[in-house]
Design an enzyme around this catalytic site. Structure first.
Site, PDB file in Angstrom:
ATOM      1  N   ILE A  16       0.918  -1.119  -0.262  1.00  0.00           N
ATOM      2  CA  ILE A  16      -0.442  -0.596   0.358  1.00  0.00           C
ATOM      3  C   ILE A  16       0.785   1.179   0.287  1.00  0.00           C
ATOM      4  CG2 ILE A  16      -2.024   1.192   1.438  1.00  0.00           C
ATOM      5  CD1 ILE A  16      -2.181  -1.255   2.800  1.00  0.00           C
ATOM      6  N   SER A  17       0.554   2.138  -1.385  1.00  0.00           N
ATOM      7  CA  SER A  17       1.060   3.052  -1.393  1.00  0.00           C
ATOM      8  C   SER A  17       0.736   4.320  -0.783  1.00  0.00           C
ATOM      9  CB  SER A  17       1.814   3.491  -2.846  1.00  0.00           C
ATOM     10  OG  SER A  17       0.590   4.155  -3.435  1.00  0.00           O
ATOM     11  N   PRO A  18       1.037   6.064  -1.090  1.00  0.00           N
ATOM     12  CA  PRO A  18       0.144   6.849   0.016  1.00  0.00           C
ATOM     13  C   PRO A  18      -1.263   7.345  -0.617  1.00  0.00           C
ATOM     14  CG  PRO A  18       2.328   6.894   0.352  1.00  0.00           C
ATOM     15  CD  PRO A  18       2.382   6.444  -0.396  1.00  0.00           C
ATOM     16  N   ASP A  31      -3.112   5.236  -2.843  1.00  0.00           N
ATOM     17  CA  ASP A  31      -4.084   3.523  -2.640  1.00  0.00           C
ATOM     18  C   ASP A  31      -4.948   3.917  -1.338  1.00  0.00           C
ATOM     19  OD1 ASP A  31      -2.113   2.405  -4.605  1.00  0.00           O
ATOM     20  OD2 ASP A  31      -1.275   1.386  -3.031  1.00  0.00           O
TER      21      ASP A  31
END
Length: 375
Positions: free
Chosen positions: A83-85, A87
């Site tokens: 999970i990236s920012p 997402d």
């Protein structure tokens, strides 16, 4: 002067004043490499909500994002492995799995690596690519190889490095295996922690070369180690006392605890070493040398606090309870975990409780040993 250049210069000055930047070549690198270019996907900041640690995304179009990129702090860039920012919206309550390490620690390690012009460097843990960019500026991109276990993270770092004008050799793969095709290296630096230094790193570093990595354990104490490779293929060195923490390499992370043991079984006795002793960083480091596969958790049961150590691999466990002025321990399984820890702590104390900077580390084909000078 562009806004980000002013921020780069200010960051370099701050790191120099704090004693992290000690030489001009590395100061020039910090002044030149734009950290924000490696954070264009945003980062997570910790929230102050009660309960489990929460994280909220900070994206480049938000006020404060650019200034945040140039603070001397670690910035989480990935949660739960994927999970990236960009997402999520709002808050997430999962564990960080990748980050941009605080610049002060990055440059301190690069200074301690003691590179010289012409040195070939293998970096384990590309991350965002910021430290890779600093290495490229200092040595030249042709002398830098960097490995990252997560292909997505590696690809983002490649794009950020290219945007910043650097094209080192980037490898997506298990950094613990190193990159033998490019060996031997003059220097090897790891920006992830390891519970055991792989001998492959020693094999891929030339005699006289230096390995700089963080030695960690599942009880949560860790320190930098700098080793020099000898002509005999053995690496020897010492720790730096400084309470350095990195995320442990994924393949060396502790296994899930699963079903907890029945702690009503086992033999109970008094102990002079209590769970509160493990709150001391150095004592905890000694404890995890003695019980390297033990994990510690705190439980509340029947109105009392229990401190439980579990070795998932062999099923050994120990539970400690504070009763008035006394600690008791109850143990079960094939190995008496707390006996091992108690014995190691007593031996360390008998030697005068030497600081971690006096601990010696040796890596041979047979494995790793960590010890302290005997009193």
């Amino acid at each position: 002067m562009s806004d980000d250049k002013g921020l780069r210069l200010a960051l370099a000055e701050r790191l120099a004043v704090d004693g992290h930047l000690r030489t001009e070549p590395w100061r020039a690198a910090v002044e030149s490499v734009p950290r924000h270019a490696f954070l264009h996907s945003g980062y997570f900041e910790r929230t102050d909500s009660p309960g489990p640690t929460g994280w909220r995304p900070v994206l480049p179009d938000e006020p404060g994002w650019l200034d945040g990129c140039y603070q001397d702090t670690s910035l989480v860039t990935q949660i739960a492995g994927t999970i990236s920012p960009r997402d999520i919206r709002g808050e997430i309550l999962r564990e960080p799995t990748s980050s941009s390490t605080l610049p002060g620690l990055v440059v301190r390690m690069l200074e301690d690596l003691q590179v010289e012009d012409g040195n070939r460097v293998l970096e384990i843990g590309t991350g965002t690519g910021y430290s890779t960019g600093l290495l490229c500026h200092r040595l030249g991109e042709d002398l830098v190889t960097s490995m990252e276990v997560d292909p997505g993270v590696s690809n983002r770092a490649r794009a950020a490095l290219g945007h910043s004008g650097y094209a080192p050799l980037l490898i997506a793969g298990d950094g613990l295996a190193g990159h033998p095709d490019g060996a031997p290296y003059d220097r090897l630096i790891a920006t992830c922690a390891v519970t055991e230094l792989p001998y492959t790193w020693v094999e891929q570093t030339r005699p006289g070369g230096v390995i700089l990595a963080t030695l960690a354990g599942w009880l949560g104490s860790s320190e930098l180690a700098r080793l020099t490779v000898g002509e005999d293929g053995t690496a020897r060195g010492t720790l730096f006392a400084g309470q350095v923490s990195f995320m442990i390499a994924r393949s060396q992370m502790p296994p899930p605890l699963g079903l907890l043991p029945d702690t009503d079984d086992g033999d109970e006795r008094k102990t002079l070493v209590g769970a509160d002793d493990l709150e001391d960083w150095n004592t905890r480091f000694v404890a995890q040398i003695a019980a390297p596969h033990a994990q510690l958790l705190t439980l509340t049961r029947d109105g009392r606090t229990e401190h439980l150590l579990v070795d998932v691999d062999d099923g050994s466990w120990a539970v400690l309870v504070h009763r008035g002025e006394t600690w008791t321990v109850r143990q079960g399984g094939p190995v008496a975990l707390w006996d091992q820890i108690e014995r190691a702590v007593h031996l360390w104390e008998a030697a005068g409780s030497p600081g971690l900077d006096q601990f010696e580390v040796t890596v041979t084909p047979e494995g790793q040993t960590v010890g302290w000078p005997k009193g």
